[in-house]
Motif scaffolding. Structure first.
Motif, PDB file in Angstrom:
ATOM      1  N   SER A  29     -12.267   4.928 -13.593  1.00  0.00           N
ATOM      2  CA  SER A  29     -13.374   4.950 -12.630  1.00  0.00           C
ATOM      3  C   SER A  29     -12.953   5.678 -11.352  1.00  0.00           C
ATOM      4  O   SER A  29     -11.904   5.374 -10.761  1.00  0.00           O
ATOM      5  CB  SER A  29     -13.799   3.528 -12.279  1.00  0.00           C
ATOM      6  N   TYR A  30     -13.774   6.635 -10.924  1.00  0.00           N
ATOM      7  CA  TYR A  30     -13.498   7.403  -9.698  1.00  0.00           C
ATOM      8  C   TYR A  30     -14.173   6.680  -8.535  1.00  0.00           C
ATOM      9  O   TYR A  30     -15.393   6.666  -8.414  1.00  0.00           O
ATOM     10  CB  TYR A  30     -14.034   8.822  -9.854  1.00  0.00           C
ATOM     11  N   VAL A  31     -13.366   6.061  -7.678  1.00  0.00           N
ATOM     12  CA  VAL A  31     -13.888   5.143  -6.663  1.00  0.00           C
ATOM     13  C   VAL A  31     -13.218   5.399  -5.306  1.00  0.00           C
ATOM     14  O   VAL A  31     -12.283   6.192  -5.190  1.00  0.00           O
ATOM     15  CB  VAL A  31     -13.644   3.669  -7.078  1.00  0.00           C
ATOM     16  N   ASP A  32     -13.698   4.685  -4.299  1.00  0.00           N
ATOM     17  CA  ASP A  32     -13.081   4.722  -2.976  1.00  0.00           C
ATOM     18  C   ASP A  32     -11.845   3.823  -2.966  1.00  0.00           C
ATOM     19  O   ASP A  32     -11.910   2.666  -3.384  1.00  0.00           O
ATOM     20  CB  ASP A  32     -14.073   4.240  -1.916  1.00  0.00           C
ATOM     21  N   ILE A  33     -10.730   4.354  -2.475  1.00  0.00           N
ATOM     22  CA  ILE A  33      -9.496   3.580  -2.340  1.00  0.00           C
ATOM     23  C   ILE A  33      -9.233   3.383  -0.857  1.00  0.00           C
ATOM     24  O   ILE A  33      -9.123   4.356  -0.104  1.00  0.00           O
ATOM     25  CB  ILE A  33      -8.313   4.292  -3.021  1.00  0.00           C
ATOM     26  N   PRO A  34      -9.133   2.131  -0.373  1.00  0.00           N
ATOM     27  CA  PRO A  34      -8.972   1.878   1.061  1.00  0.00           C
ATOM     28  C   PRO A  34      -7.657   2.433   1.616  1.00  0.00           C
ATOM     29  O   PRO A  34      -6.706   2.707   0.872  1.00  0.00           O
ATOM     30  CB  PRO A  34      -8.998   0.345   1.145  1.00  0.00           C
ATOM     31  N   ALA A  35      -7.609   2.575   2.935  1.00  0.00           N
ATOM     32  CA  ALA A  35      -6.370   2.953   3.608  1.00  0.00           C
ATOM     33  C   ALA A  35      -5.310   1.890   3.320  1.00  0.00           C
ATOM     34  O   ALA A  35      -5.615   0.706   3.200  1.00  0.00           O
ATOM     35  CB  ALA A  35      -6.608   3.078   5.108  1.00  0.00           C
ATOM     36  N   ILE A  39      -9.413   4.146 -10.195  1.00  0.00           N
ATOM     37  CA  ILE A  39      -9.218   2.758  -9.800  1.00  0.00           C
ATOM     38  C   ILE A  39      -7.902   2.203 -10.329  1.00  0.00           C
ATOM     39  O   ILE A  39      -7.293   1.333  -9.702  1.00  0.00           O
ATOM     40  CB  ILE A  39     -10.416   1.888 -10.253  1.00  0.00           C
ATOM     41  N   ASN A  40      -7.431   2.703 -11.467  1.00  0.00           N
ATOM     42  CA  ASN A  40      -6.188   2.170 -12.017  1.00  0.00           C
ATOM     43  C   ASN A  40      -4.963   2.642 -11.247  1.00  0.00           C
ATOM     44  O   ASN A  40      -3.871   2.099 -11.409  1.00  0.00           O
ATOM     45  CB  ASN A  40      -6.055   2.505 -13.510  1.00  0.00           C
ATOM     46  N   ALA A  41      -5.118   3.654 -10.375  1.00  0.00           N
ATOM     47  CA  ALA A  41      -3.993   4.154  -9.595  1.00  0.00           C
ATOM     48  C   ALA A  41      -3.733   3.319  -8.349  1.00  0.00           C
ATOM     49  O   ALA A  41      -2.654   3.411  -7.758  1.00  0.00           O
ATOM     50  CB  ALA A  41      -4.244   5.609  -9.193  1.00  0.00           C
ATOM     51  N   ALA A  42      -4.696   2.513  -7.934  1.00  0.00           N
ATOM     52  CA  ALA A  42      -4.526   1.727  -6.709  1.00  0.00           C
ATOM     53  C   ALA A  42      -3.315   0.809  -6.797  1.00  0.00           C
ATOM     54  O   ALA A  42      -2.596   0.610  -5.817  1.00  0.00           O
ATOM     55  CB  ALA A  42      -5.796   0.917  -6.425  1.00  0.00           C
ATOM     56  N   TYR A  43      -3.048   0.268  -7.971  1.00  0.00           N
ATOM     57  CA  TYR A  43      -1.903  -0.630  -8.153  1.00  0.00           C
ATOM     58  C   TYR A  43      -0.592   0.093  -7.858  1.00  0.00           C
ATOM     59  O   TYR A  43       0.288  -0.440  -7.185  1.00  0.00           O
ATOM     60  CB  TYR A  43      -1.914  -1.162  -9.587  1.00  0.00           C
ATOM     61  N   GLY A  44      -0.450   1.328  -8.358  1.00  0.00           N
ATOM     62  CA  GLY A  44       0.768   2.079  -8.110  1.00  0.00           C
ATOM     63  C   GLY A  44       0.904   2.521  -6.669  1.00  0.00           C
ATOM     64  O   GLY A  44       2.011   2.667  -6.157  1.00  0.00           O
ATOM     65  N   MET A  45      -0.218   2.723  -5.994  1.00  0.00           N
ATOM     66  CA  MET A  45      -0.189   3.175  -4.602  1.00  0.00           C
ATOM     67  C   MET A  45       0.174   2.057  -3.632  1.00  0.00           C
ATOM     68  O   MET A  45       0.971   2.243  -2.709  1.00  0.00           O
ATOM     69  CB  MET A  45      -1.560   3.731  -4.209  1.00  0.00           C
ATOM     70  N   GLY A  46      -0.432   0.893  -3.837  1.00  0.00           N
ATOM     71  CA  GLY A  46      -0.231  -0.190  -2.863  1.00  0.00           C
ATOM     72  C   GLY A  46      -0.051  -1.553  -3.476  1.00  0.00           C
ATOM     73  O   GLY A  46      -0.202  -2.559  -2.779  1.00  0.00           O
ATOM     74  N   GLY A  47       0.267  -1.612  -4.777  1.00  0.00           N
ATOM     75  CA  GLY A  47       0.519  -2.892  -5.426  1.00  0.00           C
ATOM     76  C   GLY A  47      -0.741  -3.714  -5.641  1.00  0.00           C
ATOM     77  O   GLY A  47      -1.871  -3.241  -5.485  1.00  0.00           O
ATOM     78  N   ALA A  48      -0.535  -4.990  -5.973  1.00  0.00           N
ATOM     79  CA  ALA A  48      -1.657  -5.894  -6.257  1.00  0.00           C
ATOM     80  C   ALA A  48      -2.634  -6.016  -5.082  1.00  0.00           C
ATOM     81  O   ALA A  48      -3.849  -6.044  -5.298  1.00  0.00           O
ATOM     82  CB  ALA A  48      -1.129  -7.269  -6.656  1.00  0.00           C
ATOM     83  N   VAL A  56      -6.729  -5.326  -5.457  1.00  0.00           N
ATOM     84  CA  VAL A  56      -7.759  -6.307  -5.118  1.00  0.00           C
ATOM     85  C   VAL A  56      -8.733  -5.733  -4.102  1.00  0.00           C
ATOM     86  O   VAL A  56      -9.963  -5.830  -4.254  1.00  0.00           O
ATOM     87  CB  VAL A  56      -7.114  -7.602  -4.586  1.00  0.00           C
ATOM     88  N   ARG A  57      -8.210  -5.127  -3.038  1.00  0.00           N
ATOM     89  CA  ARG A  57      -9.085  -4.573  -1.993  1.00  0.00           C
ATOM     90  C   ARG A  57      -9.974  -3.466  -2.539  1.00  0.00           C
ATOM     91  O   ARG A  57     -11.142  -3.331  -2.155  1.00  0.00           O
ATOM     92  CB  ARG A  57      -8.239  -4.045  -0.838  1.00  0.00           C
ATOM     93  N   THR A  58      -9.433  -2.658  -3.451  1.00  0.00           N
ATOM     94  CA  THR A  58     -10.227  -1.575  -4.039  1.00  0.00           C
ATOM     95  C   THR A  58     -11.391  -2.130  -4.849  1.00  0.00           C
ATOM     96  O   THR A  58     -12.522  -1.641  -4.758  1.00  0.00           O
ATOM     97  CB  THR A  58      -9.334  -0.684  -4.922  1.00  0.00           C
ATOM     98  N   VAL A  59     -11.133  -3.168  -5.626  1.00  0.00           N
ATOM     99  CA  VAL A  59     -12.200  -3.784  -6.412  1.00  0.00           C
ATOM    100  C   VAL A  59     -13.239  -4.415  -5.492  1.00  0.00           C
ATOM    101  O   VAL A  59     -14.451  -4.265  -5.701  1.00  0.00           O
ATOM    102  CB  VAL A  59     -11.622  -4.826  -7.386  1.00  0.00           C
ATOM    103  N   GLU A  60     -12.793  -5.127  -4.465  1.00  0.00           N
ATOM    104  CA  GLU A  60     -13.737  -5.766  -3.541  1.00  0.00           C
ATOM    105  C   GLU A  60     -14.611  -4.723  -2.856  1.00  0.00           C
ATOM    106  O   GLU A  60     -15.834  -4.893  -2.740  1.00  0.00           O
ATOM    107  CB  GLU A  60     -12.982  -6.581  -2.501  1.00  0.00           C
ATOM    108  N   GLN A  61     -14.004  -3.630  -2.378  1.00  0.00           N
ATOM    109  CA  GLN A  61     -14.754  -2.628  -1.625  1.00  0.00           C
ATOM    110  C   GLN A  61     -15.797  -1.939  -2.491  1.00  0.00           C
ATOM    111  O   GLN A  61     -16.894  -1.613  -2.023  1.00  0.00           O
ATOM    112  CB  GLN A  61     -13.799  -1.586  -1.048  1.00  0.00           C
TER     113      GLN A  61
END
Length: 485
Positions: free
Chosen positions: A126-132, A149-158, A162-167
């Motif tokens: 999924s191509y989504v917004d990833i928070p700062a 969306i699956n890259a958020a974990y590698g960028m900033g961990g759990a 979570v924040r990416t899914v919430e946003q």
């Protein structure tokens, strides 16, 4: 059978090295096992000290409001360090390199009335917004951007996952579960296997799946091949997510029909296996686990809904990201609004059963007592909010004061409430729909409204009843996707 023994040795080795890589299904098995233990609370009472912990749930004023449900983010990571190449290739059929990302992501919600479960699969591309966030490797601050969306974990961990899914969903994530698919294999074996069914043969040389038409009972290794297969047909990851949902629905049916999960003699062994394969957020302690089990024990395939985020494109090329998938904005919005409102996804909201207890949102304002606190530092705001709420029919203390503490001025208005008064707070929340709900155990019967600078006066008169809603497109009930009885 030699492959089975090799998995057992590997699971022990993996535990000693604390390697974590997984599939969603170990987490779903955890749900079912914990549900079964609602009758054996003593087993759950010792879980808290055994589980791996991760600091996943953060704070902040921009989080979605608490909707009263219990919402879990379940992820399976794709890390392969420490696993022998021969095992990866010949036993697990997991080739390629680790991406240090979430291989699978699922939102699982237990309704506030404890009578229903909702499972939403989120496509990993999924191509989504990833928070700062702060980059895990460099430690540098990274501005908000777009990505898979699956890259958020590698960028900033759990926490960033979570924040990416919430946003992007507007759903507040209460708890986080990270799973290990080697433990999944052992858990399915401990359960005695799980039946799955297919109207046609399923074959995938990449995952090793070779399933005949009809009903088959899969052991752990076979179940792993079933939930990992992506090359059965042209549906790729979407087909895989649907098979994962079918597997969970069948597992719920097996549990509710008095299968292995409800056998007290086997429960302890199954729990021990599950605990080796799961990490949870630090807030999921003994009390929360026991409440979780209580909510889950009555959930079965018949009152569980399954859906996948609707898509407008399954091949959206993005420089630097390759092929991504785009959400259908209208369909995704309708799905997440239904989940947030606690509505069934596969039909209109059922008529409420006769009860002497007040229905959500029907406790009259004159029975709700409120203390107003000025959290924004705006002169006169506390008095204005107190007067507004009194005009709307609420019983205010008439003595507003400044919120304690020397922190920054609050932007968002907050309603602080004791969970024992979860019915009455809905009336107050309806009057202040933009406010964030915060549970404060032992606060008592007087609610606290901490007014922020974004405070909006409530509309006078009773809140309108929510409009009736039909089924969400693409959603299916557990009965629809599990094997015929």
């Amino acid at each position: 059978m030699p492959a089975q023994r090799q998995l057992v040795r590997l699971t022990g080795s993996s535990r000693r090295r604390r390697r974590r890589w997984g599939m969603w299904a170990a987490g779903t098995l955890s749900f079912s096992v914990l549900a079964a233990s609602g009758a054996g609370w003593a087993v759950l009472n010792g879980v808290g000290s055994s589980l791996g912990r991760v600091d996943a749930i953060g704070g902040g004023p921009d989080r979605p409001a608490d909707d009263g449900a219990s919402t879990f983010l379940v992820v399976g990571t794709d890390e392969r360090d420490g696993i022998p190449e021969a095992t990866l290739k010949n036993v697990l059929h997991a080739g390629g390199e680790s991406c240090h990302c979430t291989d699978t992501m699922m939102i699982v919600q237990l309704s506030a009335d404890r009578g229903r479960a909702t499972v939403v699969s989120v496509p990993r591309d999924s191509y989504v917004d990833i928070p700062a966030h702060q980059d895990l490797v460099s430690g540098k601050q990274v501005p908000a951007s777009k990505g898979k969306i699956n890259a958020a974990y590698g960028m900033g961990g759990a926490p960033l996952a979570v924040r990416t899914v919430e946003q992007n969903t507007g759903l507040r994530i209460d708890h986080y579960i990270e799973v290990n698919f080697l433990g999944f294999v052992s858990t399915v074996d401990a359960l005695g296997g799980v039946e799955v069914c297919s109207p046609k043969p399923l074959k995938d040389d990449y995952s090793g799946l070779d399933l005949p038409a009809g009903t088959s009972r899969l052991d752990g290794a076979g179940a792993l091949r079933y939930v990992r297969a992506r090359h059965v047909d042209g549906s790729s990851d979407l087909g895989r997510m649907h098979r994962q949902q079918k597997f969970l629905a069948q597992l719920l049916r097996q549990a509710s029909s008095g299968g292995t999960l409800l056998n007290p003699a086997k429960l302890t062994g199954v729990m021990d296996t599950v605990l080796r394969s799961v990490k949870v957020d630090k807030g999921l302690g003994n009390a929360e686990l026991l409440d979780f089990a209580t909510r889950l024990k009555d959930v079965s395939a018949s009152n569980a809904d399954f859906a996948t985020v609707p898509l407008s494109s399954v091949d959206h090329p993005v420089p630097g990201w390759g092929s991504t998938v785009l959400w259908d904005e209208k369909g995704a919005k309708a799905l997440f609004e239904a989940v947030r409102a606690g509505r069934p996804l596969t039909g209109p909201a059922p008529a409420a059963a006769p009860s002497t207890a007040p229905t959500a949102g029907t406790v009259p304002p004159e029975q709700v007592r409120v203390q107003v606190l000025n959290g924004a530092g705006v002169q006169g705001l506390g008095i204005r909010v107190d007067e507004d709420l009194r005009k709307a029919g609420f019983v205010t203390t008439g003595t507003p004061s400044n919120a304690p503490g020397n922190g920054p001025a609050a932007t968002r208005t907050v309603i602080r409430y004791d969970p024992h008064w979860d019915e009455s707070v809905r009336t107050l929340a309806a009057a202040l729909p933009d406010a964030e709900l915060v549970k404060v155990p032992n606060l008592g019967a007087t609610f606290q409204v901490v007014a922020g600078s974004d405070y909006k006066s409530p509309a006078t008169g009773p809140a309108p009843a929510p409009a009736a809603a039909g089924p969400v497109a693409g959603a299916e009930s557990g009965n629809e996707i599990s094997c015929p009885a």
